[in-house]
Design a protein around this motif. Structure first.
Motif, PDB file in Angstrom:
ATOM      1  N   PRO A 373       0.803  -1.228   0.000  1.00  0.00           N
ATOM      2  CA  PRO A 373       0.000   0.000   0.000  1.00  0.00           C
ATOM      3  C   PRO A 373       0.834   1.275   0.000  1.00  0.00           C
ATOM      4  O   PRO A 373       0.451   2.272  -0.625  1.00  0.00           O
ATOM      5  CB  PRO A 373      -0.830  -0.119   1.287  1.00  0.00           C
ATOM      6  CG  PRO A 373      -0.893  -1.582   1.570  1.00  0.00           C
ATOM      7  CD  PRO A 373       0.424  -2.124   1.120  1.00  0.00           C
ATOM      8  N   PHE A 374       1.984   1.262   0.671  1.00  0.00           N
ATOM      9  CA  PHE A 374       2.822   2.451   0.693  1.00  0.00           C
ATOM     10  C   PHE A 374       3.432   2.730  -0.673  1.00  0.00           C
ATOM     11  O   PHE A 374       3.496   3.886  -1.116  1.00  0.00           O
ATOM     12  CB  PHE A 374       3.926   2.296   1.750  1.00  0.00           C
ATOM     13  CG  PHE A 374       3.418   2.273   3.160  1.00  0.00           C
ATOM     14  CD1 PHE A 374       3.123   3.452   3.823  1.00  0.00           C
ATOM     15  CD2 PHE A 374       3.211   1.076   3.811  1.00  0.00           C
ATOM     16  CE1 PHE A 374       2.629   3.434   5.128  1.00  0.00           C
ATOM     17  CE2 PHE A 374       2.725   1.044   5.122  1.00  0.00           C
ATOM     18  CZ  PHE A 374       2.440   2.227   5.769  1.00  0.00           C
ATOM     19  N   ALA A 375       3.868   1.676  -1.352  1.00  0.00           N
ATOM     20  CA  ALA A 375       4.413   1.856  -2.699  1.00  0.00           C
ATOM     21  C   ALA A 375       3.349   2.415  -3.636  1.00  0.00           C
ATOM     22  O   ALA A 375       3.626   3.332  -4.435  1.00  0.00           O
ATOM     23  CB  ALA A 375       4.949   0.531  -3.224  1.00  0.00           C
ATOM     24  N   ASP A 376       2.131   1.904  -3.553  1.00  0.00           N
ATOM     25  CA  ASP A 376       1.054   2.394  -4.419  1.00  0.00           C
ATOM     26  C   ASP A 376       0.762   3.865  -4.160  1.00  0.00           C
ATOM     27  O   ASP A 376       0.595   4.656  -5.100  1.00  0.00           O
ATOM     28  CB  ASP A 376      -0.215   1.568  -4.195  1.00  0.00           C
ATOM     29  CG  ASP A 376      -0.106   0.151  -4.746  1.00  0.00           C
ATOM     30  OD1 ASP A 376       0.754  -0.076  -5.623  1.00  0.00           O
ATOM     31  OD2 ASP A 376      -0.868  -0.723  -4.295  1.00  0.00           O
ATOM     32  N   LEU A 377       0.685   4.252  -2.887  1.00  0.00           N
ATOM     33  CA  LEU A 377       0.394   5.651  -2.546  1.00  0.00           C
ATOM     34  C   LEU A 377       1.474   6.588  -3.068  1.00  0.00           C
ATOM     35  O   LEU A 377       1.186   7.652  -3.637  1.00  0.00           O
ATOM     36  CB  LEU A 377       0.262   5.799  -1.026  1.00  0.00           C
ATOM     37  CG  LEU A 377      -1.001   5.222  -0.384  1.00  0.00           C
ATOM     38  CD1 LEU A 377      -0.867   5.191   1.129  1.00  0.00           C
ATOM     39  CD2 LEU A 377      -2.237   6.034  -0.793  1.00  0.00           C
ATOM     40  N   VAL A 378       2.731   6.203  -2.892  1.00  0.00           N
ATOM     41  CA  VAL A 378       3.834   7.073  -3.304  1.00  0.00           C
ATOM     42  C   VAL A 378       3.916   7.167  -4.825  1.00  0.00           C
ATOM     43  O   VAL A 378       4.056   8.262  -5.386  1.00  0.00           O
ATOM     44  CB  VAL A 378       5.156   6.573  -2.707  1.00  0.00           C
ATOM     45  CG1 VAL A 378       6.335   7.348  -3.288  1.00  0.00           C
ATOM     46  CG2 VAL A 378       5.137   6.725  -1.184  1.00  0.00           C
ATOM     47  N   ILE A 379       3.822   6.031  -5.510  1.00  0.00           N
ATOM     48  CA  ILE A 379       3.939   6.065  -6.970  1.00  0.00           C
ATOM     49  C   ILE A 379       2.752   6.797  -7.588  1.00  0.00           C
ATOM     50  O   ILE A 379       2.908   7.540  -8.571  1.00  0.00           O
ATOM     51  CB  ILE A 379       4.081   4.636  -7.529  1.00  0.00           C
ATOM     52  CG1 ILE A 379       5.387   4.016  -7.047  1.00  0.00           C
ATOM     53  CG2 ILE A 379       4.049   4.654  -9.054  1.00  0.00           C
ATOM     54  CD1 ILE A 379       5.578   2.565  -7.446  1.00  0.00           C
ATOM     55  N   ASP A 380       1.560   6.628  -7.031  1.00  0.00           N
ATOM     56  CA  ASP A 380       0.396   7.385  -7.510  1.00  0.00           C
ATOM     57  C   ASP A 380       0.671   8.886  -7.426  1.00  0.00           C
ATOM     58  O   ASP A 380       0.370   9.646  -8.359  1.00  0.00           O
ATOM     59  CB  ASP A 380      -0.844   7.050  -6.678  1.00  0.00           C
ATOM     60  CG  ASP A 380      -1.433   5.690  -7.024  1.00  0.00           C
ATOM     61  OD1 ASP A 380      -1.029   5.105  -8.050  1.00  0.00           O
ATOM     62  OD2 ASP A 380      -2.292   5.211  -6.252  1.00  0.00           O
ATOM     63  N   ALA A 381       1.237   9.334  -6.307  1.00  0.00           N
ATOM     64  CA  ALA A 381       1.522  10.759  -6.126  1.00  0.00           C
ATOM     65  C   ALA A 381       2.588  11.237  -7.103  1.00  0.00           C
ATOM     66  O   ALA A 381       2.492  12.339  -7.652  1.00  0.00           O
ATOM     67  CB  ALA A 381       1.956  11.025  -4.688  1.00  0.00           C
ATOM     68  N   LEU A 382       3.603  10.412  -7.338  1.00  0.00           N
ATOM     69  CA  LEU A 382       4.656  10.793  -8.278  1.00  0.00           C
ATOM     70  C   LEU A 382       4.125  10.889  -9.695  1.00  0.00           C
ATOM     71  O   LEU A 382       4.498  11.801 -10.452  1.00  0.00           O
ATOM     72  CB  LEU A 382       5.797   9.776  -8.212  1.00  0.00           C
ATOM     73  CG  LEU A 382       6.643   9.787  -6.942  1.00  0.00           C
ATOM     74  CD1 LEU A 382       7.593   8.599  -6.930  1.00  0.00           C
ATOM     75  CD2 LEU A 382       7.425  11.093  -6.820  1.00  0.00           C
ATOM     76  N   GLU A 383       3.267   9.964 -10.071  1.00  0.00           N
ATOM     77  CA  GLU A 383       2.696  10.019 -11.414  1.00  0.00           C
ATOM     78  C   GLU A 383       1.807  11.243 -11.577  1.00  0.00           C
ATOM     79  O   GLU A 383       1.777  11.877 -12.636  1.00  0.00           O
ATOM     80  CB  GLU A 383       1.915   8.733 -11.692  1.00  0.00           C
ATOM     81  CG  GLU A 383       2.820   7.513 -11.846  1.00  0.00           C
ATOM     82  CD  GLU A 383       2.049   6.225 -12.031  1.00  0.00           C
ATOM     83  OE1 GLU A 383       0.815   6.225 -11.809  1.00  0.00           O
ATOM     84  OE2 GLU A 383       2.669   5.205 -12.406  1.00  0.00           O
ATOM     85  N   GLN A 384       1.086  11.594 -10.512  1.00  0.00           N
ATOM     86  CA  GLN A 384       0.272  12.805 -10.563  1.00  0.00           C
ATOM     87  C   GLN A 384       1.145  14.039 -10.705  1.00  0.00           C
ATOM     88  O   GLN A 384       0.780  15.016 -11.361  1.00  0.00           O
ATOM     89  CB  GLN A 384      -0.572  12.907  -9.279  1.00  0.00           C
ATOM     90  CG  GLN A 384      -1.270  14.248  -9.073  1.00  0.00           C
ATOM     91  CD  GLN A 384      -2.326  14.547 -10.121  1.00  0.00           C
ATOM     92  OE1 GLN A 384      -2.806  13.648 -10.794  1.00  0.00           O
ATOM     93  NE2 GLN A 384      -2.684  15.820 -10.255  1.00  0.00           N
ATOM     94  N   HIS A 385       2.349  13.985 -10.122  1.00  0.00           N
ATOM     95  CA  HIS A 385       3.253  15.139 -10.167  1.00  0.00           C
ATOM     96  C   HIS A 385       3.669  15.481 -11.593  1.00  0.00           C
ATOM     97  O   HIS A 385       3.983  16.633 -11.889  1.00  0.00           O
ATOM     98  CB  HIS A 385       4.493  14.864  -9.318  1.00  0.00           C
ATOM     99  CG  HIS A 385       5.472  15.989  -9.300  1.00  0.00           C
ATOM    100  ND1 HIS A 385       5.165  17.229  -8.770  1.00  0.00           N
ATOM    101  CD2 HIS A 385       6.762  16.089  -9.742  1.00  0.00           C
ATOM    102  CE1 HIS A 385       6.218  18.029  -8.885  1.00  0.00           C
ATOM    103  NE2 HIS A 385       7.188  17.362  -9.471  1.00  0.00           N
ATOM    104  N   THR A 386       3.667  14.489 -12.484  1.00  0.00           N
ATOM    105  CA  THR A 386       4.025  14.777 -13.870  1.00  0.00           C
ATOM    106  C   THR A 386       2.984  15.661 -14.539  1.00  0.00           C
ATOM    107  O   THR A 386       3.255  16.273 -15.576  1.00  0.00           O
ATOM    108  CB  THR A 386       4.181  13.473 -14.673  1.00  0.00           C
ATOM    109  OG1 THR A 386       2.922  12.771 -14.688  1.00  0.00           O
ATOM    110  CG2 THR A 386       5.233  12.571 -14.048  1.00  0.00           C
TER     111      THR A 386
END
Length: 548
Positions: A373-386
């Motif tokens: 769950p932590f990996a999903d939350l962080v990667i989701d946020a990074l992808e949104q940052h693009t």
């Protein structure tokens, strides 16, 4: 194979180095473990426990592990359980578990918080952490340089009086909540955070000069209490009062903010040139004014001059303004460690935030289920940052945001999401409540009115829809349908209100442009309706852009 674990001695150094070479080759992220002289220093270091696992039958060292207590300040009583390695020839005999158990026995009475950063390339070390009571609390994306860059899963365990000294009810921004909730639950705590939806970031001021700290400016900065003695918003392993020798020994430096020739603040940064990574460990200022300037300058220099790919900072979970400011500068929450830092008479939760200057990591990782769950939350946020750079680049072309600075455009873009509408998709319906503003990035959207939909206009890339509901109408006055494949930035009314509340300067620009733009659209609509009344022949109505 009979194994016993003991303290490493100087004669073990070559064998320990050979274990790391056998396991990782020459690209191990922690280069000191590949260097004989550095390993000798660790054997005798006061802040490190270095262990060796020896095969009783052969006398050969087949495994090693360490506990490093310099992950926090001297008084934090925090340590990292790291550098566990077992020679490939000795795997499968339980050596890793024996090393972890021995480490716990050596330090459990000396520390309050232990952390482990486990590589996600394989789950072996993660499983050892879980088996010995450590729980996942974060995901550090591409933190390590290892055959490219590699991510790590962050685990923690608390000892002794850590939780009884914890300060309750942290104050966090909404973007931290999901990670904080999971981390607190994993640590056996109720989620007692207070979500600060109206946190105001530090002001964007650039009337300062930047200078590197020397012995001349040291005494001046040392006199400032904000961020050093009081209002500590950033935690780290080095502090200004440790002295210039310790600062330089840790490959650290301070950048100063000067106003009219006088020092008004400083920020401490630790640089790892091999890893291309940096850590911000202290922010000291005379008042609020230089905070954002210092952080933004560090971010800029790391990205454009020092070639830094990963920047990390430990933020006080009771400092929502700092969290919000860092979020606007492209940092994301990547972990949450309860009671990690000690200050005054309490232990404070820490929000780990990071900025990644390379593309987001792949989701293909070997994680234990608790860490996923932590990996999903962080990667989701990074992808949104693009999304942010793309939207920010488009905003100057949209009338509603005309006249904004680059920094103001980024602040608005950070509140947006991007949505795709296939051709023919209804974007919104006439008479339905309006709660979103749509900014067309690519494609066109047809505008229709009436029970039998009649096309009255077309909105093209660079135009907005839904803005009328911001001013006077709670419901849409027309229906919008994608006339082609459409990419649109979406800004909810609630997020726009928060932007305007925290940045009145942006609000003035938006509502001034909004009033002018609506006036122009109404005039064009009047012209269209008048034209139809005079000319009853049915023919396509030109787009708004063609009528300009």
């Amino acid at each position: 194979m009979t194994i016993h674990v003991r303290d490493a001695v100087e004669s073990d150094v070559a064998a320990i180095r050979d274990i790391f070479v056998a396991c990782y080759g020459g690209e191990y992220p922690y280069q000191q473990f590949l260097d004989v002289h550095s390993l000798k220093k660790l054997v005798f270091a006061d802040d490190t426990v270095l262990l060796a696992a020896e095969d009783d039958a052969t006398g050969r060292v087949v495994g090693t592990a360490s506990v490093v207590s310099n992950v926090g300040a001297w008084g934090d009583l925090a340590a990292e359980f790291g550098r566990l390695a077992v020679h490939p020839d000795a795997r499968g005999a339980g050596v890793g578990n024996m090393l972890m158990q021995e480490r716990l026995g050596r330090v459990r009475d000396r520390i309050h918080v232990g952390v482990v950063e486990n590589r996600v390339a394989h789950p072996f070390s993660q499983r050892i952490s879980v088996q010995h009571g450590f729980v996942p609390v974060g995901f550090l994306p591409l933190k390590l340089k290892f055959h490219g860059r590699g991510s790590v899963a962050l685990f923690t365990r608390h000892f002794g009086d850590a939780m009884s000294l914890r300060r309750n009810h942290p104050r966090i921004i909404p973007e931290v909540y999901a990670i904080a909730e999971r981390a607190l639950e994993n640590c056996g705590l109720n989620c007692d955070v207070i979500v600060e939806t109206g946190a105001v970031p530090y002001p964007h001021l650039d009337d300062f000069e930047l200078q590197t700290l020397s012995t001349e400016g040291y005494a001046t900065l040392l006199r400032f209490q904000r961020g050093r003695v009081h209002q500590r918003e950033v935690f780290g392993p080095v502090r200004l009062h440790y002295g210039m020798f310790q600062i330089r020994a840790r490959n650290s430096r301070y950048l100063l903010a000067l106003s009219q020739g006088q020092v008004v603040g400083g920020v401490g940064i630790m640089i790892d040139e091999y890893e291309h990574s940096a850590r911000i460990f202290e922010v000291i200022t005379v008042d609020d004014r230089p905070v954002r300037f210092l952080l933004s300058e560090v971010e800029r220099i790391c990205r454009t001059e020092w070639g830094i790919e990963y920047v990390e900072i430990d933020v006080n979970a009771h400092a929502p303004r700092m969290q919000k400011t860092l979020l606007q500068l492209g940092f994301h929450p990547v972990g949450y460690v309860p009671a990690l830092a000690f200050h005054d008479v309490e232990r404070f939760d820490v929000v780990k935030m990071a900025r990644l200057n390379v593309p987001a990591p792949s989701r293909e990782m070997a994680l234990v289920p608790q860490a996923n769950p932590f990996a999903d939350l962080v990667i989701d946020a990074l992808e949104q940052h693009t999304v942010v750079p793309r939207v920010a680049a488009a905003l100057p072309r949209i009338g509603m945001f005309r006249g904004m600075t680059d920094e103001q455009s980024e602040a608005v873009a950070s509140a947006c999401s991007v949505t795709e509408f296939p051709s023919g998709t209804r974007v919104f319906q006439e008479g339905h409540p309006g709660s979103r503003l749509y900014m067309i990035l690519d494609g066109q959207i047809d505008v229709l009115v009436g029970e039998t939909p009649r096309k009255v206009g077309t909105a093209q890339a660079g135009e907005t829809l839904g803005e009328m509901s911001l001013i006077s109408q709670p419901c849409h006055s027309a229906t919008a349908v994608a006339g082609s494949s459409v990419t649109a930035a979406v800004l909810t009314h609630e997020k726009l209100r928060k932007v305007v509340d925290s940045r009145p300067d942006i609000g003035v620009i938006i509502y001034r442009n909004l009033a002018e733009g609506l006036g122009q659209k109404l005039r064009r609509l009047d012209e269209t309706m008048t034209h139809e009344a005079v000319d009853s022949s049915a023919r396509p109505i030109p787009s708004w852009k063609e009528k300009r």
